[in-house]
Enzyme design. Structure first.
Site, PDB file in Angstrom:
ATOM      1  N   THR A 160       0.870  -1.182   0.000  1.00  0.00           N
ATOM      2  CA  THR A 160       0.000   0.000   0.000  1.00  0.00           C
ATOM      3  C   THR A 160       0.908   1.233   0.000  1.00  0.00           C
ATOM      4  O   THR A 160       1.361   1.661  -1.045  1.00  0.00           O
ATOM      5  CB  THR A 160      -0.982   0.001   1.189  1.00  0.00           C
ATOM      6  OG1 THR A 160      -0.245  -0.256   2.402  1.00  0.00           O
ATOM      7  CG2 THR A 160      -2.058  -1.039   1.015  1.00  0.00           C
ATOM      8  N   THR A 197      -1.370  -2.642  10.739  1.00  0.00           N
ATOM      9  CA  THR A 197      -1.742  -2.712   9.327  1.00  0.00           C
ATOM     10  C   THR A 197      -0.618  -3.400   8.626  1.00  0.00           C
ATOM     11  O   THR A 197       0.222  -2.784   8.001  1.00  0.00           O
ATOM     12  CB  THR A 197      -1.983  -1.336   8.705  1.00  0.00           C
ATOM     13  OG1 THR A 197      -3.122  -0.776   9.309  1.00  0.00           O
ATOM     14  CG2 THR A 197      -2.307  -1.464   7.237  1.00  0.00           C
ATOM     15  N   GLU A 283       6.548   4.746   7.353  1.00  0.00           N
ATOM     16  CA  GLU A 283       6.200   5.975   6.637  1.00  0.00           C
ATOM     17  C   GLU A 283       7.037   7.146   7.144  1.00  0.00           C
ATOM     18  O   GLU A 283       6.939   7.551   8.297  1.00  0.00           O
ATOM     19  CB  GLU A 283       4.708   6.253   6.807  1.00  0.00           C
ATOM     20  CG  GLU A 283       3.846   5.249   6.058  1.00  0.00           C
ATOM     21  CD  GLU A 283       2.372   5.340   6.394  1.00  0.00           C
ATOM     22  OE1 GLU A 283       1.584   4.762   5.636  1.00  0.00           O
ATOM     23  OE2 GLU A 283       2.018   5.968   7.408  1.00  0.00           O
ATOM     24  N   ASN A 407       0.277  10.462   5.406  1.00  0.00           N
ATOM     25  CA  ASN A 407      -1.040  10.116   5.917  1.00  0.00           C
ATOM     26  C   ASN A 407      -2.087  11.185   5.619  1.00  0.00           C
ATOM     27  O   ASN A 407      -3.280  10.866   5.507  1.00  0.00           O
ATOM     28  CB  ASN A 407      -0.960   9.834   7.418  1.00  0.00           C
ATOM     29  CG  ASN A 407      -0.394   8.449   7.688  1.00  0.00           C
ATOM     30  OD1 ASN A 407      -1.122   7.469   7.605  1.00  0.00           O
ATOM     31  ND2 ASN A 407       0.892   8.374   7.967  1.00  0.00           N
TER      32      ASN A 407
END
Length: 412
Positions: A160, A197, A283, A407
């Site tokens: 993702t 996740t 991230e 995000n």
């Protein structure tokens, strides 16, 4: 920017006899990207899994758990996994469950097995309907390119916000025979212990009895994927699946056997490698941090303190800035919830630098030494509690400007 990330080499990812992988570009959320993966398993395979503890768990998690439980009752083996990215099929109610089951039924029809012999997995945006028609349309393409050596493409197909595919292999000798293990994982944000996740899939060609595999998947998860944290958020879709295809003639049916000891060591090591790749690709991450808490009264309290440090946005932003504002670490230890902690006995280290002695600043500590360590891309925080013999280690990363940007733009 991934931190010292060992990019997998496709040729180094070893095929596991008894499993094939096929992918497709189904256009689930974005065009021209791999977003659908099928794994087929030999009928001799055993499968076990652990899943998110989030009460709002996604439809595919609910279906997976039901199908694994049904497998134990009916003895009908799991024959395939279907994984999509781009859409989490979470927060979708009864319609989401229907769509997850429809994906299983569609793949089962193509493979000639029962729908309950399929495990579905989804990752991506929450609260949006799963485009199940696109999945159905993509399945024949995925099946058409089923290959044993598609592990690298498989790792790409489950990404993702990951910037790099996560995959690794290893072998272990048991009774003079070579057992092959290969796995993939995905995850870069919304990562917290007790699954996050993330998706993780590890396959091996040993014959492993179902009760033994059920035990091993929990042990491996507890020592790997449950020891990572990026932002403290536990997601809705997290799954770690362990598959033993039974294609070899090495039997592991006793948890007290030397065969189990050798196999579990290899599975745990591979799982830790895949879990740490998630942190390295966190991230916006610029630092990979190991947090070890030693001399605790129990593993549980050591983990509590380690997680408290690893979740703290003040600690994580200080490390991003290479700012040795190390009182933030002491504060995080203090609010970890260990009510009888005697902080006057606590010692804190950054790599080789002794920062705090007996609860206060070490008289020889110089801020320049702390800053020297914090400028490194890999850092170890070590806490000694002087309370017992227990210890625990977790892995985390810093928190940067890019984390916020990624995000903020995730649904764009």
């Amino acid at each position: 920017m991934a931190v010292n990330f060992p990019v997998p080499v496709p040729a180094n990812l070893k095929p596991v006899p008894g499993i094939e992988l096929g992918f497709a570009e189904a256009g689930i959320r974005k065009a021209n990207r791999k977003d659908l993966l099928v794994m087929t398993l030999a009928p001799t395979a055993t499968v076990a899994g652990v899943f998110t503890l989030n009460r709002f768990c996604a439809a595919p998690v609910q279906v997976c758990k039901a199908h694994l439980e049904g497998m134990r009752i009916s003895n009908a083996p799991i024959r395939a996994l279907v994984i999509n990215t781009g859409n989490a099929n979470a927060g979708t109610g009864e319609a989401g469950l229907a769509n997850a089951n429809a994906s299983c039924a569609a793949l089962a029809d193509l493979l000639g097995c029962g729908a309950s012999q399929i495990l579905p997995f989804s990752t991506g945006v929450i609260l949006e309907p799963l485009p199940v028609d696109r999945i159905k349309a993509g399945l024949p393409k995925a099946i058409a390119n089923l290959k044993a050596d598609n592990w690298y493409h498989a790792a790409e197909a489950i990404m993702t916000t990951d910037t790099l595919p996560k995959a690794a292999s290893r072998t272990v000798e048991i009774n003079g025979k070579t057992i092959t293990l290969t796995g993939i994982s995905k995850g870069a944000g919304m990562i917290k212990p007790n699954m996050a996740t993330m998706l993780g899939f590890v396959a091996m060609d040993a014959k492993v009895a179902q009760p033994v595999l059920d035990h091993l998947v929990k042990v491996a998860a507890d020592k790997s994927f449950n020891c990572i944290t990026i932002d403290g958020d536990t997601s809705t879709n997290d799954s770690f699946i362990l598959m033993a295809t039974g294609a070899s003639d090495v039997d592991v049916n006793d948890m007290d056997s030397p065969e189990y000891a050798a196999l579990s060591e290899a599975v745990i090591a591979l799982s830790q490698e895949l879990a740490q790749l998630i942190i390295r690709d966190g991230e916006g991450a610029t630092k990979f941090m190991t947090i070890t808490v030693e001399e605790g009264a129990s593993v549980e309290e050591c983990r509590k303190i380690a997680y408290s440090i690893g979740h703290s946005p003040l600690v994580k932003t200080a490390f991003f800035a290479s700012d040795p504002n190390l009182g933030r670490i002491l504060a995080a230890i203090g609010y970890a919830g260990i009510d009888d902690l005697d902080v006057s006995k606590l010692n804190l280290y950054l790599d080789d630098v002794w920062v705090a002695r007996n609860g206060g600043r070490h008289p020889d500590y110089q801020e320049a030494d702390g800053q020297r360590v914090m400028k490194q891309s890999e850092i170890t925080i070590r806490v000694k509690l002087a309370r017992g013999d227990a210890s625990a280690t977790i892995w985390t990363c810093d928190l940067s400007h890019d984390y916020v940007s990624i995000n903020a733009d995730y649904r764009s």
